[in-house]
Design an enzyme around this catalytic site. Structure first.
Site, short mmCIF file in Angstrom:
data_model
loop_
_atom_site.label_atom_id
_atom_site.label_comp_id
_atom_site.label_asym_id
_atom_site.label_seq_id
_atom_site.Cartn_x
_atom_site.Cartn_y
_atom_site.Cartn_z
N LYS A 184 -13.64 62.35 5.51
CA LYS A 184 -14.02 63.73 5.22
C LYS A 184 -14.14 63.79 3.51
O LYS A 184 -14.73 62.98 2.96
CB LYS A 184 -13.33 64.84 5.73
CG LYS A 184 -13.17 64.78 7.36
CD LYS A 184 -14.52 64.82 7.96
CE LYS A 184 -14.50 64.26 9.46
NZ LYS A 184 -13.70 64.89 10.32
N TYR A 223 -8.66 69.80 16.28
CA TYR A 223 -9.73 68.97 16.13
C TYR A 223 -10.13 68.67 17.60
O TYR A 223 -9.20 67.92 18.31
CB TYR A 223 -9.57 67.87 15.17
CG TYR A 223 -10.49 66.95 15.24
CD1 TYR A 223 -11.72 67.18 14.52
CD2 TYR A 223 -10.36 65.47 15.68
CE1 TYR A 223 -12.82 66.35 14.63
CE2 TYR A 223 -11.47 64.69 15.56
CZ TYR A 223 -12.72 65.26 15.22
OH TYR A 223 -13.83 64.30 15.14
N ASP A 241 -2.27 67.80 10.49
CA ASP A 241 -3.51 67.07 9.95
C ASP A 241 -4.01 67.64 8.56
O ASP A 241 -4.08 69.18 8.72
CB ASP A 241 -4.62 67.35 11.13
CG ASP A 241 -6.03 66.71 10.65
OD1 ASP A 241 -6.33 66.82 9.67
OD2 ASP A 241 -6.68 66.47 11.81
N ARG A 245 -5.28 42.30 10.02
CA ARG A 245 -5.13 43.29 11.05
C ARG A 245 -3.78 44.00 10.80
O ARG A 245 -3.47 45.38 11.10
CB ARG A 245 -5.11 42.98 12.61
CG ARG A 245 -4.92 44.22 13.38
CD ARG A 245 -5.30 44.05 15.06
NE ARG A 245 -4.98 42.72 15.29
CZ ARG A 245 -3.81 42.16 15.91
NH1 ARG A 245 -2.93 43.23 15.71
NH2 ARG A 245 -3.53 41.27 16.22
C1 LIG Z 1 -13.30 64.44 11.78
C2 LIG Z 1 -11.74 64.93 11.89
C3 LIG Z 1 -10.62 63.96 12.59
C4 LIG Z 1 -11.29 62.44 13.11
O1 LIG Z 1 -11.45 61.85 12.02
P1 LIG Z 1 -12.64 60.50 12.15
O2 LIG Z 1 -12.63 59.91 10.96
O3 LIG Z 1 -13.96 61.02 12.66
O4 LIG Z 1 -11.90 59.41 13.23
C5 LIG Z 1 -9.53 64.43 12.57
N1 LIG Z 1 -9.10 65.69 12.05
C6 LIG Z 1 -10.03 66.50 11.69
C7 LIG Z 1 -9.59 67.78 11.19
C8 LIG Z 1 -11.41 66.03 11.45
O5 LIG Z 1 -12.19 66.90 10.99
#
Ligand SMILES: *Cc1c(COP(=O)(O)O)cnc(C)c1O
Length: 366
Positions: free
Chosen positions: A187, A90, A162, A37
């Site tokens: 993604k 997001y 992000d 962890r």
């Molecule tokens: C999907 C997404 C997240 C969150 O990611 P997860 O892997 O689904 O927890 C954060 N920021 C953006 C821009 C996203 O599209």
């Protein structure tokens, strides 16, 4: 050994030959692995690669993008302190701020993406973090990361961006002066819609502060998924080039269609934030939106190649009518600015001609 793929180290704990060695390890003095962890060799391979790609000193990998988002926010903010966040962030990140941070006593200012070009007046003596996302979720306005980072740094305030949309192939926020970059690796970094993970990169000190909280929150990444994430990274530049070319080709054809009101794609020359786009991005990914003159549900229901679903960044193309989302105003969501006629497309790796033919199927159904 010469292995060119990392080994998957499934061990949850690591054993030692003496109590002295165990003592040194659990107190962080020997740098040995102790417990997965906290740190795991396969996860470490991913962390080092992501740090290099983003140009950071250090990287952190966790179980999802939201595990990265929540660890960053909780690492920087305490009761009585102040956060500035994009009003187009997001959805679940915005919900975390509203439902977790605000009830804990964190003050929040939400600014539209355009306001980050002149951030100074919105910073307060107790501001600790500026949370950026560029381009914006669902509406794709580009935000001036460089100006925001400069204004925040002048007041000693940390910034995080992000970068899930562009990936380090097309935008490097750390080079623009931002302190931390985070991703939903689920993604594009993963790229095959078969794993969830999140990453953070930046200076040694700041990533260590986030890691401390991430370990306590417990959302560690499994070694199996870290292996797949590393495998995804091998083809990242190739996939991004293809996603970008195909999304631009479809966006250009959509603009010319009589049933399209607008195309929201930051790489298109007439998009309002295009000048900023040219300065901060080196290419486009496959995610954009358009506004339909017609019923978005009917359009989407006629598609066969584009699948209907959330998420994005995989090999498969996806369509998402914004009206179904919890973010929309009618459901008490965080995005009152979202037009009801908006359809988001995640353009995958299929033949763009097949994708266009599919969109024509949607128009024909109106
Ligand atoms: C999907 C997404 C997240 C969150 O990611 P997860 O892997 O689904 O927890 C954060 N920021 C953006 C821009 C996203 O599209």
């Amino acid at each position: 050994m010469g292995a060119i793929a990392p080994s998957i180290c499934r061990s949850s704990l690591f054993a030692f030959e003496s109590s002295a060695a165990l003592e040194a390890a659990v107190n962080g003095e020997s740098g040995e692995y102790v417990y997965s962890r906290v740190a795991n060799p396969t996860v470490r391979v991913l962390e080092e690669k992501v740090a290099r790609l983003e140009g950071g000193e250090e990287g952190l990998a966790v179980a999802s993008g939201m595990a990265a988002v929540s660890a960053v926010l909780l690492a920087f903010l305490r009761a009585g302190e102040h956060l500035v966040i994009s009003s187009a962030a997001y959805g679940p990140a915005a919900t975390f701020v509203r439902d977790v941070l605000e009830p804990l006593g964190v003050a929040v200012t939400r600014l539209p993406p355009a306001a980050f070009g002149d951030l100074g007046p919105h910073l307060r003596p107790n501001t600790r973090l500026v949370y950026l996302e560029s381009p914006a979720s669902l509406t794709f306005e580009v935000c001036d990361l460089e100006a925001a980072a400069r204004a925040a740094r002048a007041q000693g305030v940390a910034t995080v961006a992000d970068n899930s949309w562009a990936t380090p192939i097309f935008q490097r926020p750390l080079a623009l002066g931002v302190d931390l970059v985070l991703h939903s690796g689920t993604k594009y970094l993963g790229g095959h819609s078969d794993i969830l993970f999140g990453v953070v990169a930046g200076s040694r000190e700041r990533v260590a502060a986030v890691r401390r909280i991430a370990i306590l929150l417990g959302g560690c990444l499994s070694p199996e998924d870290a292996f797949l994430a590393v495998r995804g990274l091998r083809t990242l530049p190739l996939r991004m080039a293809r996603h970008g070319e195909s999304s631009m080709a479809l966006a250009r054809r959509l603009i010319a269609h009589p049933r399209v009101r607008a195309v929201l794609h930051p790489a298109l020359p007439f998009f309002p934030t295009h000048a900023l786009w040219l300065r901060q991005f080196e290419g486009a990914s496959g995610l954009f939106a358009f506004r339909l003159d017609g019923d978005p549900r009917r359009f989407c229901d006629a598609l066969c190649v584009f699948l209907l679903g959330v998420s994005w960044g995989g090999h498969e193309s996806l369509a998402l009518p914004a009206v179904v989302l919890p973010e929309v105003a009618g459901r008490g969501g965080t995005r009152p600015d979202l037009p009801a006629d908006l359809i988001r497309l995640s353009v995958g790796l299929e033949d763009p001609e097949d994708l266009w033919e599919d969109l024509e199927r949607g128009f024909a159904a109106l």
